[in-house]
Design an enzyme around this catalytic site. Structure first.
Site, PDB file in Angstrom:
ATOM      1  CD  GLN A  61      -1.748  -2.351  -1.808  1.00 34.65           C
ATOM      2  OE1 GLN A  61      -0.729  -1.764  -2.153  1.00 34.65           O
ATOM      3  NE2 GLN A  61      -2.582  -2.125  -0.679  1.00 34.65           N
ATOM      4  CG  HIS A  97       3.431  -1.599  -4.484  1.00 34.01           C
ATOM      5  ND1 HIS A  97       3.129  -0.274  -3.980  1.00 34.01           N
ATOM      6  CD2 HIS A  97       2.849  -2.210  -3.082  1.00 34.01           C
ATOM      7  CE1 HIS A  97       2.719   0.041  -3.117  1.00 34.01           C
ATOM      8  NE2 HIS A  97       2.353  -1.226  -2.337  1.00 34.01           N
ATOM      9  CG  ASN A 103       5.829   0.722  -1.975  1.00 39.33           C
ATOM     10  OD1 ASN A 103       5.684   1.743  -2.137  1.00 39.33           O
ATOM     11  ND2 ASN A 103       5.403  -0.344  -1.279  1.00 39.33           N
ATOM     12  CD  GLU A 104       5.334   1.291   2.458  1.00 43.30           C
ATOM     13  OE1 GLU A 104       5.120   0.202   2.797  1.00 43.30           O
ATOM     14  OE2 GLU A 104       4.610   2.365   2.327  1.00 43.30           O
TER      15      GLU A 104
END
Ligand code: IFM
Length: 407
Positions: free
Chosen positions: A21, A112, A156-157
């Site tokens: 990101q 991620h 992540n998530e």
């Protein structure tokens, strides 16, 4: 501001980012490939954080942060199956040193969401041996970095990864589920034509869910074997569900909470030192209350971070708030959002919940996945033409809270 300080000494205050990101220049992963095929927005140079991390950490320090969460990029570190890139590792070692030089404690997320192309094309998370591949990668990274960092999150998530990729089909590998001719889609509308809706994808959905639990557990064991002193967490997005007076809505909330959070956490709780909480939103079954919305269309309920923390208390692990933030391009609601969020954390601490840190999402504006660069979560605004950084006023409100609660 409340004068009673419930935040323990050594509490971690900071912000978070994720490699794809913000770094820029990553072209050998599934998202870059999907962008090249026109299925998701192009990420390109993003915030050029790969080259500008020193400047960004100077900003974090000037904002009073004593900790920073970031992720390392699997595609950079293992660009070909089983081949680890020493330059990539050296880069992340330099990043870690840069944080230490500024008195900022690092916490590293190992994965991620983005997958190296070789893995994506070879079946991705659906592969039978995914957990082994992930554990090998995770233990390699920890072996190389654990002299400079002692807090690692595996995934992540996981829930967001599987629902967006294998249920709604709006993110790689775009496997949407279609039942009786009806697509199961993201609540605010499908944004990609790449989506392939099939009933059979339901099998992939459950397989990936299972593989993610296995991957975390295998990575935990592999990490502990080589570096027993590091703290291992998983980063879980907890959406808080609440039902109104109606017993049916109350039951619905309990069931939804189990499937959204409980199922995964039950699968990994025996191999966890810390739980990472990402809190963004809640769902109210049967309520009539009208809430303001963030730019991304999520209800503004920052105080409910308290409920998410109370929910996690049952797992009896220390908790790090690894993400919590708001998309707010005009910076009109962010300060209040942060204030209320931190008040929610204080309330949970007061009631004995073991919270060890708070990382606002995000330090910088960044690439918000299938939403591209439109959503602005940053404490720092990025001009993507010039890469100029501008600190938003709300970042100073967060700083004041940090200073106040670090006394
Ligand atoms: O940008 C994302 C991040 O990658 C994972 N957690 C939620 C953020 C905001 O949507």
């Amino acid at each position: 501001m409340d004068s009673k300080n419930v935040f323990p000494k050594g509490f971690l205050w900071g912000a978070a980012t994720a490699s794809y990101q913000v770094e820029g220049g990553i072209y050998n992963c599934d998202w870059a490939q999907a962008a090249a095929e026109g299925k998701v927005p192009v990420c390109g140079d993003a915030c050029d954080h790969y080259n500008r991390y020193q400047e960004d950490f100077d900003i974090a320090k000037s904002l009073g942060h004593n900790a920073h969460r970031f992720s390392v990029e699997w595609a950079r570190i293992e660009p070909r199956e089983g081949e680890f890139d020493t330059e990539a590792i050296e880069h992340y070692r330099t990043v870690l040193r840069a944080l230490h030089e500024r008195g900022i404690e690092p916490i590293v997320t190992l994965w991620h969401w983005t997958l190296p192309i070789w893995l994506y094309e070879g079946g991705g998370v659906e592969r039978k041996d995914f957990s082994k591949l992930f554990a090998r990668y995770a233990s390699h990274v920890v072996a190389e970095l654990s002299d400079l960092c002692t807090q690692f999150s595996t995934i992540n998530e996981p829930g967001v990864f599987v629902t967006h990729g294998y249920l709604y089909g709006c993110r790689p590998p775009f496997k949407g589920v279609r039942i009786l001719g009806i697509d199961i889609e993201k609540d605010y509308g499908e944004k990609t034509s790449a989506r392939i809706g099939r009933f059979s994808h339901i099998v992939s959905f459950f397989r990936v869910q299972r593989n993610l639990i296995k991957a975390h557990n295998s990575a935990y064991d592999a990490i502990k074997e080589i570096a027993p002193f590091v703290q291992v967490s998983v980063v879980k997005h907890v959406r808080f569900f609440v039902g109104n007076w109606n017993p049916f809505n109350k039951l619905l909330a309990v069931v939804a909470q189990y499937f959204q959070s409980g199922h995964f956490l039950r699968g990994v709780v025996n191999k966890l030192d810390v739980i990472g909480l990402n809190y963004y939103k809640s769902t109210h079954f049967g309520g009539t209350e009208v809430f303001d919305m963030t730019d991304i269309g999520w209800k503004v309920t920052p105080w409910e971070i308290y409920d998410a923390l109370k929910y996690l208390e049952r797992y009896k692990k220390p908790i790090l708030i690894t993400e919590a933030g708001i998309a707010d391009a005009r910076d009109k609601d962010r300060a209040e959002y942060i204030r209320k969020q931190v008040a929610g954390v204080a309330r949970a601490l007061e009631e004995g919940v073991d919270v060890r840190g708070h990382f606002y999402w995000s330090l910088l504006d960044n690439y918000e996945w299938d939403d591209g660069f439109e959503m602005k979560f940053g404490l720092v605004e990025i001009n993507y033409e010039t890469q100029e950084r501008t600190i938003r006023p709300s970042a100073y409100v967060y700083k004041d809270l940090i200073v106040h609660y670090s006394k």
